[in-house]
Design an enzyme around this catalytic site. Structure first.
Site, PDB file in Angstrom:
ATOM      1  N   ASP A  91       0.864  -1.181   0.000  1.00  0.00           N
ATOM      2  CA  ASP A  91       0.000   0.000   0.000  1.00  0.00           C
ATOM      3  C   ASP A  91       0.899   1.229   0.000  1.00  0.00           C
ATOM      4  O   ASP A  91       2.101   1.131   0.268  1.00  0.00           O
ATOM      5  CB  ASP A  91      -0.900  -0.007   1.250  1.00  0.00           C
ATOM      6  CG  ASP A  91      -1.798   1.221   1.298  1.00  0.00           C
ATOM      7  OD1 ASP A  91      -2.468   1.494   0.298  1.00  0.00           O
ATOM      8  OD2 ASP A  91      -1.802   1.923   2.326  1.00  0.00           O
ATOM      9  N   SER A  92       0.299   2.392  -0.223  1.00  0.00           N
ATOM     10  CA  SER A  92       1.054   3.638  -0.156  1.00  0.00           C
ATOM     11  C   SER A  92       1.499   3.959   1.274  1.00  0.00           C
ATOM     12  O   SER A  92       2.404   4.754   1.470  1.00  0.00           O
ATOM     13  CB  SER A  92       0.184   4.780  -0.684  1.00  0.00           C
ATOM     14  OG  SER A  92      -1.051   4.805  -0.002  1.00  0.00           O
ATOM     15  N   CYS A 118      -3.724  -1.072  -2.005  1.00  0.00           N
ATOM     16  CA  CYS A 118      -4.034   0.335  -2.262  1.00  0.00           C
ATOM     17  C   CYS A 118      -5.031   0.432  -3.424  1.00  0.00           C
ATOM     18  O   CYS A 118      -4.775  -0.076  -4.518  1.00  0.00           O
ATOM     19  CB  CYS A 118      -2.743   1.058  -2.619  1.00  0.00           C
ATOM     20  SG  CYS A 118      -2.975   2.789  -3.003  1.00  0.00           S
ATOM     21  N   GLU A 165      -6.236   9.016   9.337  1.00  0.00           N
ATOM     22  CA  GLU A 165      -4.879   8.882   9.904  1.00  0.00           C
ATOM     23  C   GLU A 165      -4.737   9.662  11.206  1.00  0.00           C
ATOM     24  O   GLU A 165      -3.970   9.277  12.083  1.00  0.00           O
ATOM     25  CB  GLU A 165      -3.831   9.342   8.887  1.00  0.00           C
ATOM     26  CG  GLU A 165      -3.791   8.390   7.714  1.00  0.00           C
ATOM     27  CD  GLU A 165      -2.487   8.378   6.944  1.00  0.00           C
ATOM     28  OE1 GLU A 165      -1.521   9.030   7.372  1.00  0.00           O
ATOM     29  OE2 GLU A 165      -2.451   7.675   5.911  1.00  0.00           O
ATOM     30  N   CYS A 185     -11.368   2.972  -0.830  1.00  0.00           N
ATOM     31  CA  CYS A 185     -10.085   3.497  -0.351  1.00  0.00           C
ATOM     32  C   CYS A 185      -9.776   2.778   0.945  1.00  0.00           C
ATOM     33  O   CYS A 185     -10.677   2.536   1.760  1.00  0.00           O
ATOM     34  CB  CYS A 185     -10.195   5.003  -0.113  1.00  0.00           C
ATOM     35  SG  CYS A 185      -8.739   5.720   0.675  1.00  0.00           S
ATOM     36  N   HIS A 200      -8.587   3.687   3.625  1.00  0.00           N
ATOM     37  CA  HIS A 200      -8.819   4.395   4.884  1.00  0.00           C
ATOM     38  C   HIS A 200     -10.287   4.469   5.299  1.00  0.00           C
ATOM     39  O   HIS A 200     -10.600   4.720   6.453  1.00  0.00           O
ATOM     40  CB  HIS A 200      -8.299   5.827   4.777  1.00  0.00           C
ATOM     41  CG  HIS A 200      -6.811   5.934   4.739  1.00  0.00           C
ATOM     42  ND1 HIS A 200      -6.039   5.281   3.806  1.00  0.00           N
ATOM     43  CD2 HIS A 200      -5.953   6.619   5.526  1.00  0.00           C
ATOM     44  CE1 HIS A 200      -4.765   5.565   4.016  1.00  0.00           C
ATOM     45  NE2 HIS A 200      -4.685   6.381   5.054  1.00  0.00           N
TER      46      HIS A 200
HETATM   47  N1  DGL Z   1      -4.121   3.767  -0.008  1.00  0.00           N
HETATM   48  C1  DGL Z   1      -4.773   4.801  -0.778  1.00  0.00           C
HETATM   49  C2  DGL Z   1      -5.995   4.191  -1.471  1.00  0.00           C
HETATM   50  O1  DGL Z   1      -6.556   3.204  -1.069  1.00  0.00           O
HETATM   51  C3  DGL Z   1      -5.196   5.981   0.091  1.00  0.00           C
HETATM   52  C4  DGL Z   1      -4.041   6.826   0.572  1.00  0.00           C
HETATM   53  C5  DGL Z   1      -3.265   7.466  -0.556  1.00  0.00           C
HETATM   54  O2  DGL Z   1      -3.778   8.393  -1.226  1.00  0.00           O
HETATM   55  O3  DGL Z   1      -2.149   7.038  -0.795  1.00  0.00           O
HETATM   56  O4  DGL Z   1      -6.400   4.698  -2.494  1.00  0.00           O
END
Ligand code: DGL
Length: 278
Positions: free
Chosen positions: A10-11, A73, A152, A184, A186
């Protein structure tokens, strides 16, 4: 025979919501997680950049000999999945297709809402996946970028979260949406506030749950499931110093992280830092 781990990336910390589901469904599996914390967020970056980062991470995890790669992600799944599938030969699972499948199976009105980062929504990846499964289903999309910093910061149950959710989501029900994809990593943390705004009768689809089931299916089909009752081991790598990841990560994972190591994706040197020191 040594059983290989599942690679997940993931990012940043968000993908831990996907890891949590994978561990719930497949508790015996070993996992290796990479969070690209030095370069987060991906949601505001161009597809070219996200593809480049995703390729570097997939190479890193392939070098750790993972048996399957999960692109946790949503943004990377939306823009980089095809490029990864062309370059790497291990099975690769993104979160878009499983989330779309669940949404299509759930909707009764035939109108599905999808929320995600700017990158995910601009790619139309969910809309395309839903239309491939059932061209009759209408899709209403909204980018909700501020949900990421709210989740976050732990601001998931206050007036700021409520006002943000109302601003983004009001009117969705009037458009006939009865199923809303949390597109997403989050957004599952904001589930309650989102449900409050869209109403209890709108079903929230968490792509993470369906993705974990897809991973289990593929491993079973390929006879790659680890055949033991023991619980698996979980290793974490990040690209920035581990402290922030550890602090926020425990909340996203819903449990305690193990050791977290910093890695430089260019030279692949890993320096350790223990989670309980963070
Ligand atoms: N992990 C990213 C997503 O699911 C969200 C956070 C980001 O923008 O990197 O799209």
């Amino acid at each position: 025979m040594a059983w290989k781990a599942i690679g997940i990336f993931d990012s940043g910390v968000g993908g831990l919501t996907v890891l949590r589901e994978i561990v719930r469904v497949l508790p015996q599996e070993d996992t290796i997680y990479l969070g690209d914390t030095a370069r987060v967020p991906y949601g505001t970056k161009s597809p070219e950049t996200v593809i480049r980062y995703s390729r570097q991470i997939a190479s890193f995890l392939e070098g750790r000999d993972v048996k399957l790669l999960v692109v946790a992600c949503n943004t990377a799944s939306a823009v980089a999945l095809d490029a990864l599938e062309q370059q790497f030969s291990i099975p690769i699972v993104g979160v878009i297709e499983p989330g779309a499948r669940r949404a299509v199976a759930t909707t009764r009105t035939g109108t599905v809402g999808v929320i995600g980062t700017e990158g995910t929504i601009a790619s139309s990846a969910y809309t395309k996946a839903i239309k491939r499964l059932n061209p009759e289903v209408a899709v209403v999309t909204r980018a909700c970028p501020l949900f990421v910093p709210l989740a976050e910061s732990g601001w998931t149950d206050n007036e700021v979260a409520r006002l943000t959710a109302r601003t983004y989501l009001e009117g969705l029900r009037e458009e006939g949406v009865d199923t809303l994809v949390l597109g997403c990593t989050h957004y599952p943390l904001l589930k309650e506030v989102i449900a409050e705004v869209v109403g209890d009768d709108v079903v929230l689809v968490d792509s993470a749950e369906e993705t974990a089931l897809t991973v289990a299916e593929i491993l079973k089909g390929e006879r790659l499931l680890r055949p033991t009752a023991e619980r698996g081991n979980h290793h974490y790598f990040v690209t920035d110093i581990p402290a922030g990841f550890i602090k926020v990560g425990n909340r996203f994972l819903g449990g305690r992280l193990g050791d977290v190591y910093q890695v430089n994706l260019e030279d692949e040197t890993a320096e350790g830092e223990r989670a309980d020191e963070g």
